[in-house]
Design an enzyme around this catalytic site. Sequence first.
Site, PDB file in Angstrom:
ATOM      1  N   GLY A  60       0.194  -3.781   4.058  1.00 40.03           N
ATOM      2  CA  GLY A  60      -0.109  -5.197   4.217  1.00 40.03           C
ATOM      3  C   GLY A  60       1.120  -5.990   4.614  1.00 40.03           C
ATOM      4  O   GLY A  60       2.219  -5.715   4.144  1.00 40.03           O
TER       5      GLY A  60
ATOM      6  N   CYS B 197       0.803  -1.238   0.000  1.00 41.63           N
ATOM      7  CA  CYS B 197       0.000   0.000   0.000  1.00 41.63           C
ATOM      8  C   CYS B 197       0.828   1.277   0.000  1.00 41.63           C
ATOM      9  O   CYS B 197       0.303   2.355  -0.263  1.00 41.63           O
ATOM     10  CB  CYS B 197      -0.941   0.007   1.196  1.00 41.63           C
TER      11      CYS B 197
ATOM     12  N   HIS C 184      -8.844   3.254  -3.027  1.00 42.69           N
ATOM     13  CA  HIS C 184      -7.446   2.964  -2.701  1.00 42.69           C
ATOM     14  C   HIS C 184      -6.834   2.030  -3.745  1.00 42.69           C
ATOM     15  O   HIS C 184      -6.712   0.830  -3.533  1.00 42.69           O
ATOM     16  CB  HIS C 184      -7.398   2.339  -1.297  1.00 42.69           C
TER      17      HIS C 184
ATOM     18  N   CYS D 259      -0.770   2.482   6.307  1.00 43.71           N
ATOM     19  CA  CYS D 259      -0.400   1.153   6.772  1.00 43.71           C
ATOM     20  C   CYS D 259      -0.047   0.311   5.549  1.00 43.71           C
ATOM     21  O   CYS D 259      -0.367   0.681   4.413  1.00 43.71           O
ATOM     22  CB  CYS D 259      -1.532   0.519   7.572  1.00 43.71           C
TER      23      CYS D 259
END
Length: 415
Positions: free
Chosen positions: A402, A113, A370, A400
């Site tokens: 993954g 991300c 996203h 954040c």
Amino acid sequence: MASITQRIQSLTGTSPKARALAQHDDDVVIVAAVRSAITKAKKGGFKDTRPEEILSGVLRAVYTKAGVNPALFGDITVGNVLPAGGGATAARMAALHAGIPNTVPISTVNRQCASGLQAVNVIASEIISGQIEIGIGAGVESMTFGYGGGAMPDGFSEAVLSNKEAEDCLLPMGITSENVAADFGVSRQVQDEFAAKSFQKAAAAQKAGKFKDEIVPLKVKWVDPKTEQEKELVVDHDDGVRDGVTAESLSKLKPAFKKDGSTHAGNASQVSDGAAAVILARRSTAKKLGLPIVGKFVAASYTGVPPRIMGVGPAYAIPKVLELTGLSKDDIDFYEVNEAFASQAVYSVQALGIPFEKVNLNGGAIALGHPLGCTGARQVATGLNIAKQTGGKIFVTSMCIGSGMGMAAVFVSEQ
């Protein structure tokens, strides 16, 4: 023990904020930052457009906007998460199609991300180290074409899976959201209230035309699902934004990952398609070339967190980058914190002690979407646009990641 930053401050007599705002020839500056609209995967404006075409449009738009001769780019790095082969060949094809000569190299990077911000940081680092003078950090994702089981390997080593944290890396992201909500007491109501505000801010910003300066309209082919006829469409707005969303309307949605859970389709980020690009240069080079300077890259930082609660990443990455720069929370005018899930975004903001009024002023990923590889670069374009609208100067972007990480960066607007 005093930090290195504090010791430097005591010797120089300048505050970290003053240093962040100061302008020097060796600074890494931002010449332009743009993004495509963000559209719903498999339903929206880019549902029939391959990621390399979206990326090509954004690359051409960013160097055209800045008036840069594309032959001058020393390197391009693109954040991309889902494609086979890391999207490397498709990115090269996109650059060539965008009119960037074959003498300009390109690579892709995958920090999940944070990939788009990782790409920006790679280019900034190459400038700082003297490898290049000007380059592009970008990000792209088509979750229409890449998302789902096909993006995963067909299996994993049983020996590696015997390590509990390694196994936790395979938890569905929605379950990690449920873990954050349970571990830190983030209620369904609080999550829905946060998500509703994201939609409300984004809808208001869209109505007021606040996204127009950051979005590049792209003409694409689109197949009407009702008539199956192909037509040309100009995609120029985020089609996941919904007006009229309230905490009450969200409260009616069923949990998506656990029967008694609190994460659902309305308080999680949307699955989306989109791209963004940021041109960075050494300040002296930008001035010599007569290029516009809209902002400055200050610093970036990464951190790791337990994979089972991967969403807490910003709560640890933001303090790390603030420590690196010596800046305090109060020195930051606003924050762009990716809303992977309301649970983790709420927890991160509360843990940091940041006023919610300073976070995601025009809404976040719950309302906008996203596209995994795109978001980190998109936040830079959005942040600079918000700074221009509000007069804010110093902003932080964070997300954040993954498998249990966080990333954050500090930027300054010079508009």
